[in-house]
Design a protein around this motif. Structure first.
Motif, PDB file in Angstrom:
ATOM      1  N   ALA A 392      22.862  -7.084 -10.053  1.00  0.00           N
ATOM      2  CA  ALA A 392      23.479  -7.847 -11.137  1.00  0.00           C
ATOM      3  C   ALA A 392      22.429  -8.398 -12.088  1.00  0.00           C
ATOM      4  O   ALA A 392      22.610  -8.405 -13.311  1.00  0.00           O
ATOM      5  N   ALA A 393      21.297  -8.872 -11.526  1.00  0.00           N
ATOM      6  CA  ALA A 393      20.218  -9.411 -12.367  1.00  0.00           C
ATOM      7  C   ALA A 393      19.630  -8.319 -13.259  1.00  0.00           C
ATOM      8  O   ALA A 393      19.347  -8.546 -14.441  1.00  0.00           O
ATOM      9  N   LEU A 394      19.441  -7.130 -12.700  1.00  0.00           N
ATOM     10  CA  LEU A 394      18.890  -6.020 -13.489  1.00  0.00           C
ATOM     11  C   LEU A 394      19.846  -5.628 -14.610  1.00  0.00           C
ATOM     12  O   LEU A 394      19.425  -5.412 -15.754  1.00  0.00           O
ATOM     13  N   ILE A 395      21.141  -5.535 -14.304  1.00  0.00           N
ATOM     14  CA  ILE A 395      22.137  -5.167 -15.323  1.00  0.00           C
ATOM     15  C   ILE A 395      22.148  -6.203 -16.440  1.00  0.00           C
ATOM     16  O   ILE A 395      22.268  -5.860 -17.626  1.00  0.00           O
ATOM     17  N   GLU A 396      21.996  -7.487 -16.091  1.00  0.00           N
ATOM     18  CA  GLU A 396      21.968  -8.531 -17.110  1.00  0.00           C
ATOM     19  C   GLU A 396      20.811  -8.304 -18.082  1.00  0.00           C
ATOM     20  O   GLU A 396      20.979  -8.385 -19.305  1.00  0.00           O
ATOM     21  N   VAL A 397      19.631  -7.978 -17.552  1.00  0.00           N
ATOM     22  CA  VAL A 397      18.456  -7.778 -18.410  1.00  0.00           C
ATOM     23  C   VAL A 397      18.665  -6.610 -19.369  1.00  0.00           C
ATOM     24  O   VAL A 397      18.475  -6.737 -20.581  1.00  0.00           O
ATOM     25  N   VAL A 398      19.064  -5.442 -18.834  1.00  0.00           N
ATOM     26  CA  VAL A 398      19.106  -4.236 -19.672  1.00  0.00           C
ATOM     27  C   VAL A 398      20.273  -4.265 -20.651  1.00  0.00           C
ATOM     28  O   VAL A 398      20.239  -3.583 -21.686  1.00  0.00           O
ATOM     29  N   ALA A 399      21.313  -5.060 -20.364  1.00  0.00           N
ATOM     30  CA  ALA A 399      22.453  -5.137 -21.269  1.00  0.00           C
ATOM     31  C   ALA A 399      22.244  -6.144 -22.379  1.00  0.00           C
ATOM     32  O   ALA A 399      22.649  -5.928 -23.528  1.00  0.00           O
ATOM     33  N   VAL A 400      21.596  -7.273 -22.051  1.00  0.00           N
ATOM     34  CA  VAL A 400      21.432  -8.359 -23.030  1.00  0.00           C
ATOM     35  C   VAL A 400      20.224  -8.099 -23.931  1.00  0.00           C
ATOM     36  O   VAL A 400      20.288  -8.305 -25.155  1.00  0.00           O
ATOM     37  N   ALA A 401      19.128  -7.656 -23.367  1.00  0.00           N
ATOM     38  CA  ALA A 401      17.936  -7.311 -24.161  1.00  0.00           C
ATOM     39  C   ALA A 401      18.137  -5.894 -24.707  1.00  0.00           C
ATOM     40  O   ALA A 401      17.431  -4.943 -24.344  1.00  0.00           O
ATOM     41  N   ASN A 402      19.096  -5.760 -25.594  1.00  0.00           N
ATOM     42  CA  ASN A 402      19.541  -4.432 -26.029  1.00  0.00           C
ATOM     43  C   ASN A 402      20.104  -4.554 -27.444  1.00  0.00           C
ATOM     44  O   ASN A 402      20.906  -5.449 -27.717  1.00  0.00           O
ATOM     45  N   ASP A 403      19.689  -3.655 -28.341  1.00  0.00           N
ATOM     46  CA  ASP A 403      20.108  -3.727 -29.741  1.00  0.00           C
ATOM     47  C   ASP A 403      21.110  -2.649 -30.131  1.00  0.00           C
ATOM     48  O   ASP A 403      21.440  -2.501 -31.311  1.00  0.00           O
ATOM     49  N   SER A 404      21.592  -1.885 -29.163  1.00  0.00           N
ATOM     50  CA  SER A 404      22.486  -0.767 -29.486  1.00  0.00           C
ATOM     51  C   SER A 404      23.938  -1.120 -29.189  1.00  0.00           C
ATOM     52  O   SER A 404      24.234  -2.164 -28.605  1.00  0.00           O
ATOM     53  N   GLN A 405      24.833  -0.213 -29.600  1.00  0.00           N
ATOM     54  CA  GLN A 405      26.262  -0.418 -29.376  1.00  0.00           C
ATOM     55  C   GLN A 405      26.880   0.906 -28.917  1.00  0.00           C
ATOM     56  O   GLN A 405      26.525   1.973 -29.416  1.00  0.00           O
ATOM     57  N   LEU A 406      27.807   0.814 -27.955  1.00  0.00           N
ATOM     58  CA  LEU A 406      28.613   1.977 -27.599  1.00  0.00           C
ATOM     59  C   LEU A 406      29.793   2.053 -28.559  1.00  0.00           C
ATOM     60  O   LEU A 406      30.420   1.041 -28.857  1.00  0.00           O
ATOM     61  N   VAL A 415      26.690   6.556 -29.058  1.00  0.00           N
ATOM     62  CA  VAL A 415      25.876   5.346 -29.139  1.00  0.00           C
ATOM     63  C   VAL A 415      25.393   5.154 -30.568  1.00  0.00           C
ATOM     64  O   VAL A 415      25.017   6.111 -31.242  1.00  0.00           O
ATOM     65  N   GLN A 416      25.444   3.931 -31.015  1.00  0.00           N
ATOM     66  CA  GLN A 416      24.882   3.567 -32.315  1.00  0.00           C
ATOM     67  C   GLN A 416      23.561   2.887 -32.024  1.00  0.00           C
ATOM     68  O   GLN A 416      23.520   1.721 -31.642  1.00  0.00           O
ATOM     69  N   GLY A 417      22.479   3.626 -32.199  1.00  0.00           N
ATOM     70  CA  GLY A 417      21.165   3.107 -31.847  1.00  0.00           C
ATOM     71  C   GLY A 417      20.437   4.075 -30.945  1.00  0.00           C
ATOM     72  O   GLY A 417      20.625   5.290 -31.019  1.00  0.00           O
TER      73      GLY A 417
END
Length: 899
Positions: A392-406, A415-417
């Motif tokens: 869960a901690a890993l998913i939080e990092v890669v999802a929040v520190a992310n500038d793209s959109q599905l 994907v946009q980005g």
């Protein structure tokens, strides 16, 4: 002093180093440009000198040329000669009928080619390019074809690179180059010069025409335009590649030549015998020789071949394969090797996070591409991702520190980005994670020098964390703690993570890492990224298409080897090759571009046969591999979507391009375009190709006895000094009416049982085997014999000549109608009830033939045109009875000989 004098008299040699090997400042000096760009006057001067920034248009044959190429056939030449002789003899009806037959054949081929071109045009997508250029110190928008060498161009995310250019300044610039290099991941760009011998995929300081800016921005100086770009070089290579004749084309050309020699020799023999032994009048003798030539030439065969192939084109279009060249349909049935590009062909060209490693273990993630559907499993047991602390901690990092959109368009997810960030977002969506409630306070964007992205985020509960994702080696050096299974912090075990990293990399996965630490400040700098807590690793791959894996297995079952040729790295290519079982039950052999480069032509043939995966290849390597396989006697199909695939596609026996993601150059070079970009469509097309070839052979086996029987009738008449049982126009009637009705029905025959469980046919094998020649001879003798007997019986009964000839024609036609039933299956008994009515078109064709033959016999204008007479009903019984007898004899011949 002497040395000084020498140096002053020797002219300075120009620096011939390529653009990617020179510092940017030196390159600007070479092209007499600067960071302020060219003046408009200088740009205009260069444009007039070097021309537009566009590729030369490929020469297209005109309509007249396309039409008349269908006359280029030895048998057609003989028919034209026959038409000329009948015209000289004043037999104008014969002349016009012969010419009509020739024109019909040419028209059918011409029309079908036009339809194929229109089908392709419907899926082409042309791109109109523009460029942001600095002229006279000001940025302005220009059409891309106005660019000249020395122009300063600005690149932004989403731009199409309009020319080859050397980068002067970059900011997080990543360019999608898969169309040119075959790599599935965007290439990170910088401004430092690279080695002179660096391949296109390793020229990180260059941007190439036709590629797409995936992220970031940059400025660059144009170093090549139009035909001088990398795409232009490939285009030139493409124009120099000679397309080769298909197996059917070669076989039919050889068959036509031999048949022509035999027909001309026998016609001359007839003239000689008729003149010396029977003292025929010259006009009558020439008419008999022409009648024999017309009888022996299967003028309906080109039309049947064309129509059968055209029907195959329509069937393949229904299976999402658009055919540009008719012969390619048949050639598919004989291929022995399929060489396929990797990205977008065997794989989806959509990055997918397939594995996640934390201290708890290696989590397997299901689902493909960007569609957010899938599940998590640990040691084979399904788990709820957000209930696993470290996961869960890993998913939080890669999802929040992310500038793209599905994004979802219709039923397709994209994907946009960045594609990699899209894969991470998809991972979070599968877990049910929601990032909307987080608030970003600061960010350090991804830079090529750092290879990571960091963001300062406020959690929904008010706490703050620094979230860090990027290259594992860069993150490990900034961490001293790790997150354990219980979600607690403990000292970092670098050895464990290095071992896991090597394991994921060995599988061909692209590996990213995630780390975090608490924060209580509102700014974010590089000095804040120390003492981080390492959480885990994510393995990302461009996944194989499941349907492609099944299609490869079907190809192996059919005796066809599949080889992957890609510009990607060897490790990634090997992993995909193993996942797709390219080697079947054998050992996967990986060959690199460097090995291909160093190999002689003889050694390359061995490498081409032995290898399953060819990695880090250039367009030249792909072309050499196709040629090497062909030199070893293989019939090669080449698939691809990038410009780098186009020369190999053109050279291959069958070039197959992707219709959705394929470039224009690839589609133009291809014989077949896949409208769904699906490799499994190729397997279906191969099955269709094999069926079409079987049906072509059935048509030949059916048509030639008609010509053999007619030729025999004319030959026997001249040898024995008999009245001619058939006239040339009656012969043409039989040939055409049988071809357009009965023979055409064979084009609709379904696939033979087990068509994809037999090995490919030998492309060197003659189209007429020994058994075929036996069958043709046997049927020709029987049909020709009974036709002569019927004519002689009618003459003995003292009926008029036109009635006797009409009876002979009916005998020929009825015998062929019954022989059609035999021809539908080469070795199987055609009288089995399950097979007898499998092709309804055969019975419809027989019904149409009967109507036409009744018109031939009873309509007054047909009697006048063809010299026929009305027959009493009893005169139909003998031809029907004889036809039935021939059919039963052939079924017995099948049982005794063909099995």
């Amino acid at each position: 002093m002497s040395a000084a004098k020498t140096s002053s008299t020797v002219p300075e040699q120009p620096d011939l180093s390529p653009a990617h090997a020179l510092p940017a400042s030196e390159l600007l000096d070479r092209h007499q440009s600067s960071a302020e760009g060219l003046s408009q006057a200088e740009a205009t001067k260069r444009f007039k000198q070097h021309g537009a920034n566009a590729l030369p248009e490929p020469p297209q044959p005109g309509m007249v040329q396309r039409f008349f190429k269908h006359f280029h056939d030895t048998l057609i030449y003989i028919l034209l000669a026959a038409a000329a002789i009948t015209a000289l003899l004043g037999h104008w009806l014969d002349t016009w009928v012969i010419l009509a037959v020739v024109l019909i054949n040419a028209t059918i081929g011409f029309v079908q080619e036009g339809k194929a071109e229109k089908a392709l045009a419907g899926i082409r997508k042309m791109l109109s390019l523009h460029a942001t250029v600095k002229r006279d110190g000001n940025w302005q928008q220009l059409d891309a074809d106005q660019l000249v060498v020395g122009d300063i161009v600005r690149l932004r995310s989403g731009d199409k690179v309009p020319a080859d250019m050397r980068l002067l300044d970059t900011n997080n610039l990543r360019i999608e180059e898969s169309a040119l290099t075959g790599e599935s991941v965007p290439t990170e760009k910088h401004t430092q010069a690279v080695a002179t011998d660096a391949g296109v995929g390793d020229r990180f300081c260059m941007a190439f025409s036709g590629t797409l800016v995936a992220a970031g921005r940059g400025t660059a100086v144009v170093t090549a335009t139009g035909a001088n770009t990398e795409i232009g070089r490939i285009n030139a290579m493409l124009s120099s590649v000679q397309a080769i004749a298909t197996p059917l084309t070669r076989q039919m050309a050889q068959f036509s030549k031999w048949l022509s020699v035999v027909i001309v020799a026998l016609a001359l023999l007839m003239l000689l015998i008729g003149h010396l032994l029977h003292d025929f009048a010259t006009g009558e003798l020439f008419l008999a020789a022409i009648g024999f030539a017309v009888a022996a030439i299967p003028e309906g065969l080109p039309a049947i071949l064309t129509i059968t192939l055209a029907l195959g084109v329509q069937k393949m279009a229904q299976r999402n394969a658009i055919t540009r060249r008719l012969n390619a349909v048949e050639t598919l049935g004989s291929i022995t090797v399929i060489c396929s590009d990797k990205t977008g062909t065997l794989t989806r060209n959509e990055m997918t996070a397939s594995q996640v490693v934390t201290q708890a273990g290696n989590y397997q993630v299901s689902g493909l591409g960007y569609q957010p559907e899938g599940a998590f499993a640990l040691d084979g047991e399904a788990v709820t991702a957000l209930k696993q602390p470290s996961l869960a901690a890993l998913i939080e990092v890669v999802a929040v520190a992310n500038d793209s959109q599905l994004i979802q368009q219709d039923e397709h997810w994209g994907v946009q980005g960045e594609p990699t960030e899209g894969a991470l977002l998809c991972l979070a969506e599968k877990a049910g994670f929601e990032r909307e409630s987080y608030q970003r306070l600061a960010v350090i964007p991804f830079e090529s020098e750092n290879k990571f992205m960091a963001s300062l985020e406020q959690h929904p509960d008010g706490s703050q964390h620094i979230l860090l994702k990027g290259a594992p080696d860069r993150l490990l050096e900034r961490c001293d703690q790790q997150l354990n299974t219980d979600g607690e912090s403990e000292p970092l075990d670098s050895g464990y993570w290095q071992q896991q990293l090597e394991s994921l990399s060995s599988q061909g996965l692209r590996v990213l890492a995630a780390a975090r630490k608490p924060a209580n400040h509102s700014e974010l700098g590089m000095d804040n990224l120390t003492g981080m807590q390492f959480i885990g690793l994510i393995g990302i791959i461009d996944p194989p298409r499941p349907e492609a894996i099944e299609a490869i297995a079907r190809c192996h079952q059919a005796g066809i080897r599949v080889k992957m040729i890609t510009g990607d790295h060897a490790g990634t290519a090997e992993a995909i090759g193993k996942a797709m079982a390219l080697a079947g039950d054998g050992e996967l052999v990986v060959v690199t571009g460097a090995e291909i480069e160093a190999a002689s032509e003889e050694a390359l043939q061995e490498l081409a046969i032995r290898g399953n995966v060819f990695a880090r290849t250039s367009p030249e390597h792909k072309l050499r591999l196709v040629k090497a396989l062909q030199a070893s006697g293989e019939v090669v199909a080449m698939t691809g979507d990038g410009v780098n695939d186009a020369p190999a596609l053109k050279r291959a026996d069958v070039g197959i391009a992707m219709g959705i993601k394929g470039t224009e150059a690839t589609k133009e070079a291809a014989d077949i375009v896949l409208a769904d970009d699906n490799f499994s469509t190729i397997a279906k097309a191969v099955e269709e190709g094999r069926t079409i070839y079987d049906n072509l052979r059935k048509a030949i086996l059916f048509i030639l006895p008609t010509n053999g029987a007619q030729g025999l009738v004319m030959l026997v008449a001249v040898l024995f000094g008999l009245t001619l049982p058939l006239t040339p126009v009656q012969i043409l009637w039989v040939n055409m009416v049988v071809a357009v009705t009965l023979a055409l029905a064979l084009a609709f025959e379904p696939a033979e049982p087990g068509v994809m469980k037999r090995p490919p046919r030998d492309p060197k094998a003659a189209i007429l085997s020994g058994m075929f020649l036996w069958r043709i001879s046997l049927v020709s003798l029987m049909i020709g014999g009974v036709s002569i007997l019927m004519f002689l019986w009618a003459m003995a009964a003292e009926v008029d000549l036109s009635t006797a000839r009409t009876l002979a024609v009916n005998t020929l036609v009825m015998a062929q109608a019954f022989y059609l039933i035999n021809s539908r299956y080469l070795a199987e008994c055609s009288l089995k009830f399950s097979l007898l009515f499998a092709n309804k078109m055969a019975w419809l064709a027989m019904g149409v033939l009967l109507v036409l033959q009744l018109a031939f016999v009873y309509l007054p204008f047909m009697q006048q045109l063809f010299g026929t007479s009305a027959l009493p009903l009893s005169y139909w019984l003998l031809p029907i009875g004889l036809g039935l007898a021939i059919m039963l004899i052939i079924e017995l011949e099948k049982k005794w000989l063909w099995r």
